[in-house]
Motif scaffolding. Structure first.
Motif, short mmCIF file in Angstrom:
data_model
loop_
_atom_site.label_atom_id
_atom_site.label_comp_id
_atom_site.label_asym_id
_atom_site.label_seq_id
_atom_site.Cartn_x
_atom_site.Cartn_y
_atom_site.Cartn_z
N MET A 1 0.43 -0.93 -0.02
CA MET A 1 -0.59 0.03 0.34
C MET A 1 0.89 1.29 0.28
O MET A 1 0.46 2.16 -0.36
CB MET A 1 -0.76 0.07 1.68
CG MET A 1 -2.21 -0.89 1.03
SD MET A 1 -2.96 -1.18 -0.48
CE MET A 1 -3.86 0.18 -0.22
N ALA A 2 1.86 1.22 0.42
CA ALA A 2 2.87 1.83 0.63
C ALA A 2 3.02 2.62 -0.94
O ALA A 2 3.43 3.43 -1.33
CB ALA A 2 4.52 1.94 1.62
N LYS A 3 3.58 1.92 -1.56
CA LYS A 3 3.65 1.58 -3.25
C LYS A 3 2.62 1.75 -3.75
O LYS A 3 2.54 2.95 -5.03
CB LYS A 3 4.78 0.60 -4.05
CG LYS A 3 5.48 0.96 -4.90
CD LYS A 3 6.47 -0.14 -5.52
CE LYS A 3 7.01 0.35 -7.01
NZ LYS A 3 8.11 -0.50 -6.96
N TYR A 4 1.67 1.39 -4.06
CA TYR A 4 0.39 1.30 -4.82
C TYR A 4 -1.15 1.36 -3.74
O TYR A 4 -1.66 0.95 -3.60
CB TYR A 4 0.95 -0.47 -5.30
CG TYR A 4 1.06 -0.59 -6.02
CD1 TYR A 4 1.62 0.06 -7.81
CD2 TYR A 4 3.06 -1.68 -5.15
CE1 TYR A 4 2.57 -0.98 -8.93
CE2 TYR A 4 3.27 -1.90 -6.33
CZ TYR A 4 3.32 -1.74 -7.70
OH TYR A 4 4.92 -2.18 -8.59
N ASP A 5 -0.54 2.67 -3.52
CA ASP A 5 -2.32 3.71 -2.60
C ASP A 5 -2.86 3.81 -3.26
O ASP A 5 -3.09 5.16 -3.26
CB ASP A 5 -1.45 4.35 -1.85
CG ASP A 5 -2.69 4.92 -0.84
OD1 ASP A 5 -3.53 4.41 -1.29
OD2 ASP A 5 -2.13 6.01 -0.10
N HIS A 6 -3.98 2.80 -4.35
CA HIS A 6 -4.66 3.01 -4.62
C HIS A 6 -4.29 3.68 -6.17
O HIS A 6 -5.63 4.23 -7.04
CB HIS A 6 -5.88 4.53 -4.18
CG HIS A 6 -5.96 3.21 -2.63
ND1 HIS A 6 -6.57 2.19 -2.59
CD2 HIS A 6 -5.91 3.43 -2.11
CE1 HIS A 6 -7.69 1.58 -1.87
NE2 HIS A 6 -6.47 2.54 -0.81
N LYS A 7 -3.77 3.83 -6.85
CA LYS A 7 -2.81 4.68 -8.18
C LYS A 7 -1.75 4.10 -8.72
O LYS A 7 -0.36 3.14 -7.37
CB LYS A 7 -2.99 5.51 -7.93
CG LYS A 7 -2.08 6.42 -6.65
CD LYS A 7 -1.94 7.71 -6.44
CE LYS A 7 -0.35 8.55 -4.87
NZ LYS A 7 -0.70 7.78 -4.17
N CYS A 8 -1.78 4.50 -9.96
CA CYS A 8 0.07 3.95 -10.38
C CYS A 8 1.00 4.64 -9.63
O CYS A 8 0.62 5.94 -10.03
CB CYS A 8 -0.33 3.86 -12.42
SG CYS A 8 1.48 3.66 -12.85
N PRO A 9 2.29 3.67 -9.10
CA PRO A 9 3.61 5.02 -8.59
C PRO A 9 3.78 5.38 -9.53
O PRO A 9 4.76 6.28 -9.15
CB PRO A 9 3.70 3.51 -8.00
CG PRO A 9 4.03 2.28 -8.34
CD PRO A 9 2.07 2.15 -8.95
N LYS A 10 4.02 5.27 -11.20
CA LYS A 10 4.37 6.36 -11.82
C LYS A 10 3.63 7.24 -12.43
O LYS A 10 4.41 8.48 -12.24
CB LYS A 10 5.54 5.20 -13.17
CG LYS A 10 6.53 4.47 -12.73
CD LYS A 10 6.55 3.29 -13.87
CE LYS A 10 7.11 2.65 -13.16
NZ LYS A 10 8.10 1.36 -14.51
N CYS A 11 2.57 7.38 -12.54
CA CYS A 11 1.39 7.95 -13.40
C CYS A 11 0.65 9.17 -12.58
O CYS A 11 -0.14 9.80 -12.74
CB CYS A 11 1.66 8.00 -14.85
SG CYS A 11 -0.15 6.04 -14.57
N LYS A 12 0.73 8.23 -11.51
CA LYS A 12 -0.02 8.34 -10.22
C LYS A 12 -1.84 8.90 -11.17
O LYS A 12 -3.12 9.05 -10.25
CB LYS A 12 0.30 10.02 -9.71
CG LYS A 12 1.54 10.26 -9.15
CD LYS A 12 1.90 9.28 -8.68
CE LYS A 12 2.82 9.72 -8.03
NZ LYS A 12 4.07 8.36 -7.66
N GLN A 13 -1.95 7.54 -11.44
CA GLN A 13 -3.54 8.02 -12.38
C GLN A 13 -4.14 6.54 -12.19
O GLN A 13 -3.47 5.78 -11.63
CB GLN A 13 -3.32 7.73 -13.56
CG GLN A 13 -2.90 9.52 -14.23
CD GLN A 13 -3.57 10.15 -13.95
OE1 GLN A 13 -4.53 10.61 -14.16
NE2 GLN A 13 -2.53 12.09 -13.25
N ILE A 14 -5.17 6.38 -11.51
CA ILE A 14 -6.27 5.34 -12.25
C ILE A 14 -7.19 5.36 -13.10
O ILE A 14 -8.24 6.20 -13.23
CB ILE A 14 -7.51 5.29 -11.36
CG1 ILE A 14 -5.80 5.33 -9.46
CG2 ILE A 14 -8.22 4.05 -10.78
CD1 ILE A 14 -6.98 5.90 -8.12
#
Ligand code: ZN
Length: 99
Positions: free
Chosen positions: A76-89
């Motif tokens: 969850m620290a890395k994939y907190d409800h979004k893509c860790p690179k583009c920050k999009q869902i």
């Protein structure tokens, strides 16, 4: 059941074995199970595929226990409800995940 509950269950069942085996050998077991998962994908046996997915997750949890990492917290620290690179869902990365 949450990921951390599954990891705790794996600790209760297997940590006495996992801790003796250590991180490197537990990692090799994980790799072997992932290879078996890769073989199961080639077949059409859904039950076999389910078993291999379960084994891969179990060995990942065992490895996390051996190296004292909270799998759910790390994920969850890395994939907190979004893509860790583009920050999009959903992810809008155009190059990273192409075959
Ligand atoms: Zn992305």
């Amino acid at each position: 059941m949450h990921i951390n509950e599954f990891q705790t269950m794996m600790r209760q069942i297997y940590f006495h074995h996992d801790s003796k085996r250590g991180a490197k050998r537990t990692f090799l077991w994980l790799v072997e199970e992932v290879e078996e998962l890769g073989e199961a994908i080639k077949g059409k046996d859904k039950k076999a595929l389910e078993n291999e997915v379960a084994d891969a997750l179990a060995w990942l949890a065992s490895l996390a226990n051996v190296v004292n990492i909270d799998l759910e917290k790390a994920a969850m620290a890395k994939y907190d409800h979004k893509c860790p690179k583009c920050k999009q869902i959903p992810c809008e990365c155009t190059r990273s995940f192409q075959p």
